[in-house]
Write an enzyme that holds these catalytic residues in place. Structure first.
Site, mmCIF file in Angstrom:
data_model
loop_
_atom_site.group_PDB
_atom_site.id
_atom_site.type_symbol
_atom_site.label_atom_id
_atom_site.label_comp_id
_atom_site.label_asym_id
_atom_site.label_seq_id
_atom_site.Cartn_x
_atom_site.Cartn_y
_atom_site.Cartn_z
ATOM 1 N N GLN A 147 0.844 -1.195 0.000
ATOM 2 C CA GLN A 147 0.000 0.000 0.000
ATOM 3 C C GLN A 147 0.884 1.251 0.000
ATOM 4 O O GLN A 147 1.650 1.491 0.937
ATOM 5 C CB GLN A 147 -0.950 0.027 1.204
ATOM 6 C CG GLN A 147 -2.062 1.060 0.961
ATOM 7 C CD GLN A 147 -2.876 1.402 2.188
ATOM 8 O OE1 GLN A 147 -2.336 1.561 3.269
ATOM 9 N NE2 GLN A 147 -4.182 1.537 2.022
ATOM 10 N N TYR A 166 -5.780 10.803 4.211
ATOM 11 C CA TYR A 166 -4.394 11.079 3.816
ATOM 12 C C TYR A 166 -4.386 11.863 2.494
ATOM 13 O O TYR A 166 -5.443 12.266 2.006
ATOM 14 C CB TYR A 166 -3.585 9.780 3.823
ATOM 15 C CG TYR A 166 -3.598 9.197 5.222
ATOM 16 C CD1 TYR A 166 -2.944 9.858 6.276
ATOM 17 C CD2 TYR A 166 -4.344 8.068 5.534
ATOM 18 C CE1 TYR A 166 -3.027 9.391 7.586
ATOM 19 C CE2 TYR A 166 -4.427 7.590 6.848
ATOM 20 C CZ TYR A 166 -3.761 8.262 7.861
ATOM 21 O OH TYR A 166 -3.846 7.813 9.163
ATOM 22 N N ARG A 190 -7.690 2.181 -2.793
ATOM 23 C CA ARG A 190 -8.546 2.135 -1.594
ATOM 24 C C ARG A 190 -9.177 3.508 -1.360
ATOM 25 O O ARG A 190 -8.482 4.519 -1.386
ATOM 26 C CB ARG A 190 -7.730 1.741 -0.370
ATOM 27 C CG ARG A 190 -8.550 1.665 0.916
ATOM 28 C CD ARG A 190 -7.691 1.299 2.119
ATOM 29 N NE ARG A 190 -8.095 0.014 2.661
ATOM 30 C CZ ARG A 190 -8.437 -0.180 3.955
ATOM 31 N NH1 ARG A 190 -8.403 0.810 4.816
ATOM 32 N NH2 ARG A 190 -8.786 -1.379 4.379
ATOM 33 N N GLY A 199 -9.216 -6.568 9.174
ATOM 34 C CA GLY A 199 -8.102 -5.892 9.832
ATOM 35 C C GLY A 199 -7.808 -6.473 11.200
ATOM 36 O O GLY A 199 -6.990 -7.388 11.349
ATOM 37 N N ARG A 200 -8.528 -5.981 12.205
ATOM 38 C CA ARG A 200 -8.220 -6.394 13.576
ATOM 39 C C ARG A 200 -8.280 -7.905 13.781
ATOM 40 O O ARG A 200 -7.415 -8.445 14.499
ATOM 41 C CB ARG A 200 -9.106 -5.615 14.547
ATOM 42 C CG ARG A 200 -8.700 -4.145 14.595
ATOM 43 C CD ARG A 200 -9.708 -3.263 15.292
ATOM 44 N NE ARG A 200 -10.960 -3.202 14.553
ATOM 45 C CZ ARG A 200 -12.015 -2.494 14.928
ATOM 46 N NH1 ARG A 200 -11.976 -1.807 16.058
ATOM 47 N NH2 ARG A 200 -13.098 -2.482 14.187
HETATM 48 C C1 PHB Z 1 -3.150 5.064 11.601
HETATM 49 O O1 PHB Z 1 -1.937 5.003 11.755
HETATM 50 O O2 PHB Z 1 -3.922 5.307 12.550
HETATM 51 C C2 PHB Z 1 -3.723 4.816 10.271
HETATM 52 C C3 PHB Z 1 -2.896 4.658 9.176
HETATM 53 C C4 PHB Z 1 -3.433 4.441 7.924
HETATM 54 C C5 PHB Z 1 -4.794 4.381 7.779
HETATM 55 C C6 PHB Z 1 -5.627 4.526 8.857
HETATM 56 C C7 PHB Z 1 -5.077 4.738 10.114
HETATM 57 O O3 PHB Z 1 -5.327 4.195 6.584
#
Ligand code: PHB
Length: 373
Positions: free
Chosen positions: A103, A187, A234, A325-326
């Site tokens: 990514q 971002y 994304r 994710g988690r």
């Molecule tokens: C984070 O570091 O909190 C973080 C980084 C990338 C993302 C979302 C959160 O896409």
């Protein structure tokens, strides 16, 4: 349900790759690269190799340049040492039978002068402070406020594109199977796309087409390096994380989806909630509809899905693949657990960001649990 009919275990073609299952690993910031230099290390190699049974691993967000860095300890893809570190990661994942995309990340305004070259101000489409957004700048800084960024000059856009192009080239050298352009979660590219963070009056702001201009230039440059099949994108249309807001996500992201369809990218990954599982009021189905109407390629859903919810969405044709994710942080063998409907290890959010092997590479697999029982 027999595995034969389980939607999560139907193979899926993704560009030139064949994924053995539809349980993908989300990009996850873990802030554990070696210092100085933000270099992937042997601990990172173990972490990714442990998770190689994912249909596809998406690497943690990785800064394409020193300017693109926004948090302490996140890895980069702009130095020879970083490329060498990532090469060990991709080699280990491939030996374990897996596939991995990188990514590509530029944080834009979500940074701090302490993290920027020469202590410069972070850059953004417009000089708008992300109210309430935080970062951390060292192991013991705690979370700190993000100051007002500097608006990029029109003449600097070519350099932003070049940062991504070089990052894409470096990712290729490092042995990845493809790349994902991070245009989500507040971002840099998301800052351009969304109306709340982009108040430019040049050709990179104002209309939807103008706000999409830089992201599309970046994606075209990355496609020129990798070929369209190996490039994903994304987005997080309704994401509010990092002080984000768009005045018309249906129009903005429906339009973006059509452009991405025309470019023929390998997949579009959509964060279908506000952030980190906040979809108490349901998923943004109207925005998803607009994206699906415009983008006919592979659609990857993200957003605190359970295995059964993922199965249902795939069966209904609402998505092709799902990123987790988690659950993948805490369960290196997540596909096998889903296959067996086995219980999951719980994640410990105190070890998400920074630290050592604890809460990173020491979550047991089912097999390891059986052995120690
Ligand atoms: C984070 O570091 O909190 C973080 C980084 C990338 C993302 C979302 C959160 O896409």
């Amino acid at each position: 349900m027999s595995n034969q009919n389980d939607p999560l275990f139907q193979p899926c073609n993704l560009g030139k790759l064949t994924l053995p299952n539809r349980v993908l690993m989300s990009p996850l910031t873990r802030s554990r690269s070696s210092q100085p230099g933000d270099i992937p290390n042997d601990m990172n190699v173990r972490y990714y190799q442990q998770r190689a049974s994912a249909g596809l691993i998406l690497s943690e967000a990785t800064q394409v340049s020193p300017q693109g860095k926004g948090y302490a300890f996140t890895p980069g893809i702009h130095s020879p040492d970083q490329v060498a570190g990532w090469k060990k990661v991709t080699g280990a994942v491939h030996i374990a039978g897996g596939r991995i995309h990188m990514q590509l990340w530029h944080v834009g305004r979500i940074s701090h002068p302490e993290l920027q070259p020469n202590g410069d101000k972070p850059v953004a489409p417009s000089a708008i402070k992300p109210e309430g957004a935080k970062t951390f700048i060292s192991a013991d800084s705690g979370m700190v406020d993000i100051p007002e960024p500097r608006a990029l000059e029109t003449a600097e856009m070519a350099d932003i594109v070049e940062q991504y192009r070089q990052g894409a080239l470096n990712a290729k050298q490092a042995g990845f199977d493809g790349v994902e352009v991070h245009a989500a979660n507040g971002y840099l590219l998301d800052q351009f796309i969304k109306s709340g963070s982009n108040q430019r009056t040049d050709e990179y702001g104002g209309s939807v087409e103008n706000r999409l201009r830089l992201p599309l230039m970046v994606i075209e440059a990355v496609i020129a390096v990798w070929g369209k099949d190996r490039v994903g994108v994304r987005v997080s249309p309704t994401g509010s994380f990092n002080a984000m807001d768009d005045n018309n996500p249906i129009e903005t992201f429906g339009t973006f989806a059509r452009h991405l369809n025309d470019l023929g990218i390998g997949y579009l990954e959509v964060v279908e909630d506000s952030f980190q599982g906040n979809h108490a009021n349901g998923r943004p189905e109207d925005v998803i509809d607009a994206i699906r109407a415009g983008f006919k390629g592979t659609y990857i859903a993200n957003g605190a899905y359970t295995a059964d919810e993922a199965r249902q969405r795939i069966r209904e044709g609402r998505c092709d693949l799902v990123t987790f994710g988690r659950p993948f942080i805490a369960n290196p063998d997540l596909p096998e657990r889903f296959r067996q409907n086995a219980p999951l290890n719980e994640w410990d959010d105190s070890t998400f960001y920074g630290g050592d092997e604890h809460g990173y590479t020491d979550y047991p697999t089912l097999k390891e649990l059986e052995k120690s029982a």
